[in-house]
Write a protein that holds these residues in place. Structure first.
Motif, PDB file in Angstrom:
ATOM      1  N   ARG A 192       0.822  -1.218   0.000  1.00 54.55           N
ATOM      2  CA  ARG A 192       0.000   0.000   0.000  1.00 54.55           C
ATOM      3  C   ARG A 192       0.858   1.271   0.000  1.00 54.55           C
ATOM      4  O   ARG A 192       0.335   2.366  -0.226  1.00 54.55           O
ATOM      5  CB  ARG A 192      -0.938  -0.008   1.204  1.00 54.55           C
ATOM      6  N   PHE A 193       2.146   1.095   0.261  1.00 56.49           N
ATOM      7  CA  PHE A 193       3.042   2.261   0.295  1.00 56.49           C
ATOM      8  C   PHE A 193       3.730   2.493  -1.047  1.00 56.49           C
ATOM      9  O   PHE A 193       4.350   3.534  -1.265  1.00 56.49           O
ATOM     10  CB  PHE A 193       4.097   2.054   1.392  1.00 56.49           C
ATOM     11  N   ALA A 194       3.613   1.526  -1.958  1.00 51.88           N
ATOM     12  CA  ALA A 194       4.363   1.580  -3.212  1.00 51.88           C
ATOM     13  C   ALA A 194       4.045   2.818  -4.043  1.00 51.88           C
ATOM     14  O   ALA A 194       4.878   3.279  -4.831  1.00 51.88           O
ATOM     15  CB  ALA A 194       4.107   0.314  -4.034  1.00 51.88           C
ATOM     16  N   ASP A 195       2.837   3.377  -3.890  1.00 53.90           N
ATOM     17  CA  ASP A 195       2.478   4.551  -4.692  1.00 53.90           C
ATOM     18  C   ASP A 195       3.071   5.851  -4.140  1.00 53.90           C
ATOM     19  O   ASP A 195       2.806   6.932  -4.673  1.00 53.90           O
ATOM     20  CB  ASP A 195       0.958   4.673  -4.801  1.00 53.90           C
ATOM     21  N   GLN A 196       3.893   5.736  -3.096  1.00 52.28           N
ATOM     22  CA  GLN A 196       4.501   6.921  -2.500  1.00 52.28           C
ATOM     23  C   GLN A 196       5.846   7.290  -3.127  1.00 52.28           C
ATOM     24  O   GLN A 196       6.489   8.255  -2.700  1.00 52.28           O
ATOM     25  CB  GLN A 196       4.700   6.710  -0.992  1.00 52.28           C
ATOM     26  N   VAL A 197       6.293   6.518  -4.117  1.00 51.93           N
ATOM     27  CA  VAL A 197       7.563   6.829  -4.778  1.00 51.93           C
ATOM     28  C   VAL A 197       7.505   8.250  -5.334  1.00 51.93           C
ATOM     29  O   VAL A 197       6.547   8.630  -6.027  1.00 51.93           O
ATOM     30  CB  VAL A 197       7.858   5.825  -5.916  1.00 51.93           C
ATOM     31  N   GLY A 198       8.526   9.039  -5.018  1.00 54.46           N
ATOM     32  CA  GLY A 198       8.598  10.424  -5.460  1.00 54.46           C
ATOM     33  C   GLY A 198       8.068  11.420  -4.447  1.00 54.46           C
ATOM     34  O   GLY A 198       8.322  12.629  -4.571  1.00 54.46           O
ATOM     35  N   VAL A 215      14.559   5.746   8.527  1.00 50.02           N
ATOM     36  CA  VAL A 215      13.572   6.768   8.840  1.00 50.02           C
ATOM     37  C   VAL A 215      12.187   6.155   8.810  1.00 50.02           C
ATOM     38  O   VAL A 215      11.838   5.453   7.848  1.00 50.02           O
ATOM     39  CB  VAL A 215      13.649   7.939   7.831  1.00 50.02           C
ATOM     40  N   GLN A 216      11.397   6.402   9.859  1.00 47.01           N
ATOM     41  CA  GLN A 216      10.019   5.910   9.910  1.00 47.01           C
ATOM     42  C   GLN A 216       9.145   6.765   9.005  1.00 47.01           C
ATOM     43  O   GLN A 216       9.051   7.978   9.169  1.00 47.01           O
ATOM     44  CB  GLN A 216       9.492   5.970  11.334  1.00 47.01           C
ATOM     45  N   LEU A 217       8.499   6.116   8.024  1.00 48.32           N
ATOM     46  CA  LEU A 217       7.703   6.842   7.040  1.00 48.32           C
ATOM     47  C   LEU A 217       6.206   6.652   7.234  1.00 48.32           C
ATOM     48  O   LEU A 217       5.410   7.507   6.853  1.00 48.32           O
ATOM     49  CB  LEU A 217       8.088   6.378   5.638  1.00 48.32           C
ATOM     50  N   ALA A 218       5.821   5.507   7.787  1.00 45.66           N
ATOM     51  CA  ALA A 218       4.418   5.159   8.026  1.00 45.66           C
ATOM     52  C   ALA A 218       4.424   3.983   8.997  1.00 45.66           C
ATOM     53  O   ALA A 218       5.488   3.419   9.279  1.00 45.66           O
ATOM     54  CB  ALA A 218       3.739   4.778   6.707  1.00 45.66           C
ATOM     55  N   PRO A 219       3.279   3.589   9.547  1.00 46.37           N
ATOM     56  CA  PRO A 219       3.265   2.407  10.422  1.00 46.37           C
ATOM     57  C   PRO A 219       3.861   1.188   9.712  1.00 46.37           C
ATOM     58  O   PRO A 219       3.457   0.853   8.600  1.00 46.37           O
ATOM     59  CB  PRO A 219       1.768   2.224  10.713  1.00 46.37           C
ATOM     60  N   GLU A 220       4.857   0.567  10.319  1.00 43.82           N
ATOM     61  CA  GLU A 220       5.547  -0.623   9.816  1.00 43.82           C
ATOM     62  C   GLU A 220       6.344  -0.369   8.533  1.00 43.82           C
ATOM     63  O   GLU A 220       6.738  -1.312   7.851  1.00 43.82           O
ATOM     64  CB  GLU A 220       4.565  -1.783   9.571  1.00 43.82           C
ATOM     65  N   VAL A 221       6.587   0.886   8.204  1.00 44.04           N
ATOM     66  CA  VAL A 221       7.343   1.207   6.996  1.00 44.04           C
ATOM     67  C   VAL A 221       8.514   2.114   7.363  1.00 44.04           C
ATOM     68  O   VAL A 221       8.327   3.211   7.898  1.00 44.04           O
ATOM     69  CB  VAL A 221       6.481   1.908   5.931  1.00 44.04           C
ATOM     70  N   GLU A 222       9.731   1.620   7.064  1.00 44.85           N
ATOM     71  CA  GLU A 222      10.945   2.403   7.256  1.00 44.85           C
ATOM     72  C   GLU A 222      11.704   2.466   5.941  1.00 44.85           C
ATOM     73  O   GLU A 222      11.609   1.554   5.112  1.00 44.85           O
ATOM     74  CB  GLU A 222      11.852   1.770   8.314  1.00 44.85           C
ATOM     75  N   GLY A 223      12.441   3.517   5.765  1.00 42.90           N
ATOM     76  CA  GLY A 223      13.276   3.644   4.585  1.00 42.90           C
ATOM     77  C   GLY A 223      14.714   3.917   4.981  1.00 42.90           C
ATOM     78  O   GLY A 223      14.981   4.432   6.068  1.00 42.90           O
ATOM     79  N   LEU A 224      15.646   3.554   4.076  1.00 42.85           N
ATOM     80  CA  LEU A 224      17.071   3.764   4.341  1.00 42.85           C
ATOM     81  C   LEU A 224      17.580   4.958   3.542  1.00 42.85           C
ATOM     82  O   LEU A 224      17.435   5.009   2.314  1.00 42.85           O
ATOM     83  CB  LEU A 224      17.872   2.520   3.965  1.00 42.85           C
ATOM     84  N   LEU A 225      18.160   5.896   4.257  1.00 41.13           N
ATOM     85  CA  LEU A 225      18.808   7.052   3.640  1.00 41.13           C
ATOM     86  C   LEU A 225      20.311   6.868   3.768  1.00 41.13           C
ATOM     87  O   LEU A 225      20.846   6.786   4.878  1.00 41.13           O
ATOM     88  CB  LEU A 225      18.369   8.346   4.322  1.00 41.13           C
ATOM     89  N   VAL A 250      12.640  13.590   3.757  1.00 41.64           N
ATOM     90  CA  VAL A 250      13.299  12.791   2.719  1.00 41.64           C
ATOM     91  C   VAL A 250      12.347  12.598   1.540  1.00 41.64           C
ATOM     92  O   VAL A 250      11.148  12.850   1.646  1.00 41.64           O
ATOM     93  CB  VAL A 250      13.727  11.413   3.265  1.00 41.64           C
ATOM     94  N   ARG A 251      12.905  12.127   0.440  1.00 38.62           N
ATOM     95  CA  ARG A 251      12.104  11.767  -0.718  1.00 38.62           C
ATOM     96  C   ARG A 251      12.162  10.243  -0.893  1.00 38.62           C
ATOM     97  O   ARG A 251      13.223   9.637  -0.748  1.00 38.62           O
ATOM     98  CB  ARG A 251      12.627  12.454  -1.979  1.00 38.62           C
ATOM     99  N   VAL A 252      11.016   9.620  -1.188  1.00 39.57           N
ATOM    100  CA  VAL A 252      10.959   8.172  -1.431  1.00 39.57           C
ATOM    101  C   VAL A 252      11.484   7.914  -2.845  1.00 39.57           C
ATOM    102  O   VAL A 252      10.831   8.271  -3.831  1.00 39.57           O
ATOM    103  CB  VAL A 252       9.530   7.628  -1.279  1.00 39.57           C
ATOM    104  N   ALA A 253      12.667   7.308  -2.939  1.00 43.29           N
ATOM    105  CA  ALA A 253      13.300   7.088  -4.242  1.00 43.29           C
ATOM    106  C   ALA A 253      12.881   5.767  -4.873  1.00 43.29           C
ATOM    107  O   ALA A 253      12.733   5.669  -6.098  1.00 43.29           O
ATOM    108  CB  ALA A 253      14.822   7.128  -4.091  1.00 43.29           C
ATOM    109  N   GLU A 254      12.662   4.738  -4.054  1.00 43.40           N
ATOM    110  CA  GLU A 254      12.328   3.419  -4.598  1.00 43.40           C
ATOM    111  C   GLU A 254      11.648   2.571  -3.538  1.00 43.40           C
ATOM    112  O   GLU A 254      12.019   2.613  -2.361  1.00 43.40           O
ATOM    113  CB  GLU A 254      13.603   2.709  -5.074  1.00 43.40           C
ATOM    114  N   VAL A 255      10.658   1.790  -3.956  1.00 44.50           N
ATOM    115  CA  VAL A 255      10.032   0.788  -3.101  1.00 44.50           C
ATOM    116  C   VAL A 255      10.241  -0.565  -3.770  1.00 44.50           C
ATOM    117  O   VAL A 255       9.676  -0.841  -4.826  1.00 44.50           O
ATOM    118  CB  VAL A 255       8.528   1.062  -2.900  1.00 44.50           C
TER     119      VAL A 255
END
Length: 273
Positions: A192-198, A215-225, A250-255
């Motif tokens: 459900r988070f895949a559409d957040q790219v960009g 970085v915590q981006l949403a519940p149960e979703v973290e990204g690496l910077l 941050v910007r979501v570069a890839e899921v």
């Protein structure tokens, strides 16, 4: 909605560990610690020669297979493949406990099972599955299969004595074990988070590692910077610049659904140290 693809390495492993056909074989000798056997066909005639490696001989400990078998003895063994210029290999341990084998063969991939956590360790979790033969513990959950959330230890996900419901990944007759997944019964939050790219998002830093920060981006979703996205200045580690709990934009570069990873980049126009 995108679907995560299956890991081809896991698929290859599962295919290799699937139970093979059971044959009646006759012990004809020993080659080092291997048992030499001759396959007995349906008419009772002896056919080609194969072998049982010591590790596949029995669930009991033995220094040499002669402690387990006698010349001329007939045993049931599972075919596990061909090695040594096509020679057929067998596993006797896969057929050693008929009740266990029957239980494992009923544990088809994708089946939903229940059980009680019997032990929590650094490397994974053991589970007593409902209906397993008495005196055995057949269920096991690897750390990556416990939860979609990143954890430091399995005890953050389950505890001894807890009742759990899990999906069967594979039942291995040779090891007597059912590999399970708890997270398979929950939707991957990245779907459900895949559409957040960009998108540009702000969240707290949850963990600092030598080459970047999570970085915590949403519940149960973290990204690496990556560290290179944090600053243009030469620094050795991210903790010279930021600390856990600090908010970062941050910007979501890839899921990446297959690897369950989110890659981040510096947000355009955001201040960089």
């Amino acid at each position: 909605m995108p679907e995560p693809s299956r890991d081809p390495r896991l698929e290859a492993l599962i295919n290799r560990l699937r139970p093979g056909p059971v044959r009646t074989v006759r012990v004809i000798g020993f080659d080092g610690t291997d048992v030499l056997v001759r396959f007995v066909d349906a008419e009772g005639e002896e056919a080609e020669v194969g072998r049982i490696p010591l590790r596949e001989a029995s669930m009991r400990r033995a220094e040499h297979p002669s402690e387990l078998f006698e010349i001329g003895q007939e045993i049931e063994a599972e075919e596990i493949g061909r090695w040594r210029e096509g020679q057929l290999h067998f596993s006797a341990r896969a057929c050693e406990v008929p009740a266990l084998r029957s239980f494992l063969l009923a544990m088809g991939r994708g089946r939903v099972v229940t059980g009680t956590v019997s032990g929590v360790h650094d490397f994974g979790v053991f589970v007593h599955l409902d209906g397993e033969p008495k005196g055995l513990c057949t269920g096991f959950i690897r750390v990556p299969d416990l939860t979609w959330t990143r954890i430091n230890h399995p005890s953050e996900a389950v505890e001894a004595g807890q009742r759990v419901t899990a999906e069967v990944i594979i039942a291995e007759t040779r090891s007597g074990q059912v590999t399970l997944s708890l997270k398979a019964l929950r939707e991957d939050p990245l779907i459900r988070f895949a559409d957040q790219v960009g998108q540009v998002l702000t969240g707290p830093i949850t963990k600092i590692i030598p080459f970047g920060v999570f970085v915590q981006l949403a519940p149960e979703v973290e990204g690496l910077l990556h560290l290179s996205e944090l600053t243009d200045e030469p620094v050795e580690t991210p903790d010279q610049l930021v600390e856990e709990g600090e908010l970062l934009t941050v910007r979501v570069a890839e899921v990446d659904l297959q690897r369950h990873r989110v890659r981040l980049s510096a947000a355009d126009g955001a201040d960089r140290p």
